[in-house]
Design an enzyme around this catalytic site. Structure first.
Site, PDB file in Angstrom:
ATOM      1  N   CYS A  80     -25.205  18.807  -9.197  1.00  0.00           N
ATOM      2  CA  CYS A  80     -24.884  19.797 -10.227  1.00  0.00           C
ATOM      3  C   CYS A  80     -23.489  19.628 -10.802  1.00  0.00           C
ATOM      4  CB  CYS A  80     -25.034  21.209  -9.665  1.00  0.00           C
ATOM      5  SG  CYS A  80     -26.600  21.509  -8.837  1.00  0.00           S
ATOM      6  N   HIS A 321     -29.598  25.904 -16.310  1.00  0.00           N
ATOM      7  CA  HIS A 321     -28.917  24.939 -15.445  1.00  0.00           C
ATOM      8  C   HIS A 321     -29.559  23.559 -15.549  1.00  0.00           C
ATOM      9  CE1 HIS A 321     -26.696  23.209 -12.276  1.00  0.00           C
ATOM     10  NE2 HIS A 321     -27.450  23.574 -11.252  1.00  0.00           N
TER      11      HIS A 321
END
Length: 378
Positions: A80, A321
């Site tokens: 991420c 995301h």
């Protein structure tokens, strides 16, 4: 930290866009960032791309499409934190004099790969034991409930705050409603105690940044600090929940580089893939003592009109995301805030901003990577 400046930012819309090519998302963000920086493409001396699930050669396809051939270009994968890892490398390259102007791109298209939670890598223990990230974060939340008495309402308050903020973000994926605490808690259980509305959505999107040397432009933002750490060994015997130590180490380095304290941060964008993530991160960044982070959202401290607004963009819980495209979107939001250009999302105090991005799980490690950067208006 001297010498590195943020010249320009840009993003695509974030959401489910399976009909678009991944390069298309990237081109939108890059074109905006180049315009925002006030440069022409031939000013770019290097390109660094952060992507987790981008197809092989995605960086080259983007490079071809924006018409910047021949310059050095490489791809970073750090879960991420891929986008902010690429940004960190650009900052270091400019700071050390290797390049004078670097284009950073973070991009991923998740909708064509996953219909729900990301499937863990089968060769890691997490994958072999069928432990996706919702489960990992849920274990952290369960420990906080037991150790510090965090209530379901306190967890839900993070989602209420960020989803309310997301209503004012035209680039966010989820901006159709601002749920109440009761609605958050009554939504479908995903991984106890985390309900559906406490989890970020699967997303497609891209963010781009132009990092360069100090050129004396009033609109450029100073990179006061950029710190990147990788996870240390971690298991059930560790003193802290998964992810805490990595964020705390990166934050300590960043505060030292900038010569600032946590109390000096006017506005923050942090990795809230799940509600407990924001709570733990607030503590690791020094906004609250250990065990007290859950009190910040209900008290209004981290609200958009609070003392230290956190995720005025709506965060990952609203914006979405798309892994590689998350960190660059966070930096873009802080840039708009520091320039006073965030529209209805604009916070009152906006001279110093912080971005934190935490990379997801890896076998027996406290996350893949964490990047913390501090920016300031001139």
């Amino acid at each position: 930290m001297n010498g590195a400046m943020l010249w320009g930012v840009g993003t695509s819309i974030y959401g489910l866009q399976p009909e678009k090519r991944v390069e298309e998302l990237a081109w939108t963000a890059v074109a905006e960032a180049i315009r925002d920086a006030g440069i022409t493409p031939d000013a770019i001396e290097a390109i660094i791309v952060g992507s987790v699930f981008g197809p092989p050669g995605v960086a080259t396809r983007v490079q071809r499409g924006i018409g910047i051939p021949g310059v050095p270009m490489w791809t970073v994968e750090n879960a991420c934190a891929s986008g902010t890892s690429a940004y960190h490398e650009a900052v270091e390259a400019v700071r050390l004099g290797r390049f004078g102007c670097v284009l950073v791109l973070g991009v991923d298209q998740m909708s064509t790969l996953f219909s729900g939670a990301i499937v863990p890598e089968a060769t890691d223990p997490e994958g072999a034991s069928s432990l996706p990230l919702p489960g990992l974060y849920a274990m952290a939340a369960s420990r906080y409930v037991q150790e510090f008495g965090v209530t379901p309402e306190q967890l839900a308050a993070v989602a209420v705050k960020n989803k309310r903020n997301g209503l004012d973000n035209p680039r966010a994926q989820l901006r159709n409603s601002a749920p109440t605490v009761e609605e958050v808690l009554s939504s479908r259980m995903i991984a106890e105690p985390l309900t559906f509305l406490q989890c970020c959505p699967t997303s497609d999107g891209a963010g781009a940044l132009v990092v360069g040397r100090d050129r004396g432009h009033a609109g450029d933002l100073r990179v006061e600090a950029s710190a990147m750490v990788s996870g240390a060994l971690w298991d059930h015997r560790s003193d802290d929940v998964w992810g805490y130590a990595s964020v705390a180490r990166a934050a300590e380095i960043a505060y030292a580089q900038a010569g600032r304290a946590p109390s000096e941060m006017d506005v923050l964008e942090m990795h809230d893939a799940f509600t407990i993530g924001e709570i733990v991160t607030c503590e690791a960044l020094g906004l609250a003592p250990r065990g007290k982070g859950a009190e910040l959202a209900p008290s209004g401290h981290t609200a958009r009109d609070g003392a230290q607004p956190v995720n005025p963009s709506g965060g990952l819980l609203s914006r979405g995301h798309p892994l590689g495209g998350t960190g660059t979107a966070q930096i873009a939001e802080i840039a708009w805030q520091l320039r006073g250009l965030a529209g209805p999302r604009q916070v009152e105090r906006h001279r110093v901003g912080l971005v934190e991005t935490m990379g997801g799980g890896a076998a027996g490690m406290d996350g893949n990577a964490c990047v913390v950067t501090i920016l300031s208006a001139q």
